[in-house]
Design a protein around this motif. Structure first.
Motif, PDB file in Angstrom:
ATOM      1  N   ILE A 174       4.317  11.689   7.541  1.00  0.00           N
ATOM      2  CA  ILE A 174       3.325  10.957   6.745  1.00  0.00           C
ATOM      3  C   ILE A 174       3.971  10.434   5.472  1.00  0.00           C
ATOM      4  O   ILE A 174       4.623  11.190   4.746  1.00  0.00           O
ATOM      5  N   TYR A 175       3.804   9.117   5.200  1.00  0.00           N
ATOM      6  CA  TYR A 175       4.310   8.588   3.932  1.00  0.00           C
ATOM      7  C   TYR A 175       3.189   8.133   3.013  1.00  0.00           C
ATOM      8  O   TYR A 175       3.409   7.843   1.837  1.00  0.00           O
ATOM      9  N   GLU A 176       1.942   8.092   3.542  1.00  0.00           N
ATOM     10  CA  GLU A 176       0.850   7.619   2.688  1.00  0.00           C
ATOM     11  C   GLU A 176      -0.505   8.109   3.207  1.00  0.00           C
ATOM     12  O   GLU A 176      -0.730   8.182   4.409  1.00  0.00           O
ATOM     13  N   PHE A 177      -1.383   8.462   2.260  1.00  0.00           N
ATOM     14  CA  PHE A 177      -2.789   8.708   2.600  1.00  0.00           C
ATOM     15  C   PHE A 177      -3.620   7.541   2.103  1.00  0.00           C
ATOM     16  O   PHE A 177      -3.389   7.050   1.005  1.00  0.00           O
ATOM     17  N   GLU A 178      -4.600   7.148   2.913  1.00  0.00           N
ATOM     18  CA  GLU A 178      -5.547   6.151   2.418  1.00  0.00           C
ATOM     19  C   GLU A 178      -6.947   6.695   2.641  1.00  0.00           C
ATOM     20  O   GLU A 178      -7.363   6.916   3.784  1.00  0.00           O
ATOM     21  N   GLU A 179      -7.656   6.939   1.565  1.00  0.00           N
ATOM     22  CA  GLU A 179      -9.006   7.493   1.685  1.00  0.00           C
ATOM     23  C   GLU A 179      -9.989   6.348   1.907  1.00  0.00           C
ATOM     24  O   GLU A 179     -10.155   5.485   1.062  1.00  0.00           O
ATOM     25  N   LYS A 180     -10.642   6.330   3.055  1.00  0.00           N
ATOM     26  CA  LYS A 180     -11.652   5.322   3.407  1.00  0.00           C
ATOM     27  C   LYS A 180     -11.205   3.895   3.031  1.00  0.00           C
ATOM     28  O   LYS A 180     -11.857   3.223   2.228  1.00  0.00           O
TER      29      LYS A 180
END
Lengths: 394, 367
Positions: A174-180
């Protein structure tokens, strides 16, 4: 005594969007599928995946939930050395505190986890309907040498804006989280199932507990902090049926899914049984006037009306000339004669008087009927010619 | 306070159910969709606060042992009391005792250890949902040595094998016979003082007897204070294929169903983990029991389907008792029939017994 992996099951959520269904009931304890409660699916996954050390964190309206879980007997989690432990908020010498967020609930139970000196901690939530072998995610976690692994499922592209999206490299790092996100790069959504190396998680929990502006939440605070520090975070791709029954609409939909001929989630799969309490009612009786199609019906039901596309929990009685369509009837419901229900959820032990007609149209949310609803809105009516026609045409 | 222990005596129960009792004793025969015969007596005992229960088994008891296990499903897995399964034993080579007296002889230490003053002895052929406390109270009130549970039936051929009871007006038993015209039927359930049980067992063994009820009680009828207690609730006795079949189908009448399974008066059984029964689009079920785990695509009429039975599209099931995990394949027709566990009735097969005498299919067959 040392255990490789301790499972922490978050079961304290309010489930606000389930409205009436969670009025005095924790969401994991909401009845599901004709004989189960929502948490049964997660607890059954635990025992089927040989996760034998399980802490269940409860907080909101826990009475029914505690009664249901007990010492974990239906799931064979009543064990001598480990097994199931209910972890409620508690007082200590510094006072008492509620669990403030998902991470905080774990932080407040560090002592419980340390007792087992585990290498890994798995965090689950008790709100979802799915079958999953947790041994597989643990195995991937070990193979990738990850610090944390997050289980994820591909959701329809149009729904990505409802989920926390994981952006990964080809190797699933994982390199990034995007919340909604409004415009997602990916349709891989987090399922709220995490495995951590305990020594690392403990460090981050202790750090997070000191932060005044933190919500003490895994998704919002702890995992982003780990990512920012360049820790090894991996996604585990889950394939299969998974449903978040977070709203009355999705709760009702999940039941309609169960009625499909090729059930996406088989509750009678001998390889992956779903366990629950048995209420020991007699067998169900379909009488001479009864009829049932595309429905699930449990023990102790007596059906003299017509049931179609519906789920009847144990000990439901339906009198003659009544029609039940696309509805979910909880344990102990009594339906009088000449009743029409369509897209209705009836709560435990509610009695529906004769000649009641309750129909929610397809674009409306299903109607939830509680005892108060019956008192306020349903007075027994005289039989009108119009009503007679409606029931006979059904 | 006077207390009561239970004994389920299977020593003298006969294998009357043909194929159904080929591999299991009558107590273990599946009954009423999700039970076995023994569940009724056992549940009645636990509901009556009898917490210490012994079972004398004689033969073919593998499925019975599997069913009862530790007694956990009847809440009999307790530190104090609980369930004791007592299979036949050869403890003492000089022991001359026979029949159920051998059981008493070999296990008398168990009875002695128990603090109860009275023993409720039962078979498994009397089916009811009742509380034995009233019977016990009657036993104490009349200061009886022995109290028999009796009931009155409209006699038919199924009652030919039952023992009948004659009583004086005060309820004292004056004779126990096999009179075909006496409707006053002995249920096979009685309470006896433990001290008297000890005395009679000893005498019977000394005189080489082998049937405690006949040689110990009936033979001493006039020496003892034997009372009868009449039960008027719903009940029946199963002594034959005919009575098994008839009384099973009779449960499909709502009135009978509600008497044997009143809400709140549960009969306990071994817990299974089956999903609720599934009725698919083409299912057509009327006047039937469907147990959990069933999947129905065909037509089912006037029948009892046990757990996990599949009825495929176009299949017809009529006047049938189908035991656990059977499959009735597409367009098969079964009628007036009892089918034991795990049988597959293949496509287009036609099986029909006569109304008077149902056809029985033995377990694990493909027909």
């Amino acid at each position: 005594m040392k255990k490789e992996c301790v499972t922490m099951l978050l079961a304290g959520g309010v489930g606000k969007r389930l409205g009436q269904l969670t009025k005095n009931l924790a969401k994991p304890a909401v009845p599901f599928g004709g004989r189960y409660r929502i948490i049964d699916f997660t607890l059954s996954n635990c025992i089927n995946s040989r996760m034998h050390t399980v802490g269940v964190l409860t907080q909101y309206s826990p009475f029914e939930l505690h009664k249901h879980i007990g010492i974990g007997k239906p799931w064979d989690l009543d064990r001598m050395e480990d097994g199931l432990t209910v972890l409620s908020p508690y007082m200590n010498s510094e006072g008492g505190n509620w669990y403030l967020g998902t991470a905080d609930a774990i932080t407040k139970n560090i002592n419980f986890i340390e007792r087992y000196d585990p290498k890994y901690v798995m965090v689950l939530s008790g709100d979802h309907i799915y079958h999953m072998n947790y041994e597989k995610i643990l195995q991937q976690h070990k193979e990738t040498n990850a610090d944390a692994t997050i289980s994820a499922i591909q959701v329809p592209w149009k729904e990505t804006s409802r989920f926390g999206i994981l952006n990964t490299t080809e190797s699933m790092r994982i390199y990034e989280f995007e919340e909604k996100p409004k415009h997602a790069k990916n349709n891989l959504a987090s399922m709220g199932i995490y495995i951590f190396n305990w020594s690392i998680l403990k460090r981050y929990l202790e750090k997070d507990a000191m932060l005044l502006d933190s919500d003490h939440d895994f998704g919002k605070d702890v995992l982003p902090a780990m990512l920012a520090d360049g820790m090894n975070l991996y996604a585990y791709k889950f394939e299969g049926y998974w449903k978040d029954v977070g709203t009355i609409g999705s709760y009702w939909e999940a039941h309609m899914d169960l009625l499909e001929e090729n059930i996406p989630l088989s509750m009678s799969d001998n390889e992956w049984l779903t366990y629950s309490h048995d209420s020991n009612f007699g067998p169900q009786l379909i009488t001479e006037n009864g009829k049932a199609t595309d429905s699930l019906i449990n023990n102790g039901c007596i059906v003299s009306g017509k049931i179609d596309h519906s789920v009847l929990f144990e000990n439901v009685h339906i009198d003659k000339a009544s029609s039940i369509k696309q509805s979910i009837l909880f344990p102990g419901v009594r339906v009088g004669s000449n009743v029409v229900l369509d897209r209705v959820i009836v709560k435990e032990n509610v009695t529906i008087p004769d000649h009641t007609v309750l129909v929610a149209s397809p674009n409306e949310e299903p109607i939830v009927v509680s005892e108060e609803y019956v008192k306020e809105k349903l007075q027994p009516m005289e039989e009108s010619p119009l009503l007679k026609r409606m029931t006979s045409n059904f | 306070m006077e207390s009561l222990m239970g004994l389920i005596n299977l020593e003298h129960e006969h294998d009357f159910l043909n194929e159904l009792t080929q591999t299991r004793c009558p107590a273990a025969v599946p009954f009423a969709g999700r039970y076995r015969m023994i569940d009724f007596t056992l549940s009645n005992m636990t509901k009556s606060n009898i917490n210490e229960i012994a079972v004398f088994t004689k033969h073919k008891y593998r499925s019975l042992m599997h069913h009862l296990g530790s007694g956990v499903d009847w809440e009999l897995n307790k530190r104090h009391g609980g369930l004791y399964i007592l299979p036949p034993q050869e403890n003492n080579q000089s022991d001359m005792s026979k029949g159920d007296l051998k059981h008493f002889c070999n296990n008398w230490d168990y009875f002695e250890r128990n603090k109860s003053d009275h023993v409720l002895i039962s078979g498994t052929s009397f089916i009811s949902n009742m509380n034995y406390q009233e019977l016990f109270q009657h036993h104490l009130d009349t200061n009886a040595d022995v109290t028999l549970l009796t009931t009155t039936y409209n006699l038919s051929t199924e009652h030919e094998h039952c023992l009948k009871v004659d009583t004086a007006t005060n309820g004292t038993v004056t004779a126990i016979t096999s009179d075909k015209n006496n409707p006053h039927v002995f249920s096979g359930i009685y309470i006896i003082k433990k001290s008297l049980l000890a005395e009679l067992v000893e005498k019977c063994i000394a005189t080489y007897k082998e049937h405690f009820f006949i040689d110990g009680i009936i033979a001493n009828l006039h020496r003892l204070n034997i009372q009868s207690y009449q039960y008027n609730g719903y009940s029946f006795m199963i002594h034959s294929v005919d009575s098994y079949y008839k009384n099973s189908l009779a449960l499909l009448e709502m009135n009978n169903y509600k008497q044997l399974f009143p809400v709140g008066e549960k009969i306990y059984t071994k817990i299974s983990n089956h999903a609720p029964a599934k009725y698919n689009t083409t299912s057509n079920v009327s006047k039937s029991f469907i147990a959990t785990g069933g999947v129905i695509d065909g037509a089912v009429k006037n029948s009892l389907l046990f757990r996990g039975v599949k009825v495929q599209k176009g299949a017809v099931v009529k006047n049938a008792i189908i035991l656990d995990d059977c499959t009735i394949e597409e367009n098969a027709h079964v009628e007036n029939i009892i089918i034991d566990k795990e049988v597959t009735v293949s496509k287009n097969q036609f099986l029909k017994g006569s109304e008077k005498q149902p056809f029985i299919v033995a377990k694990q067959k493909t027909v």
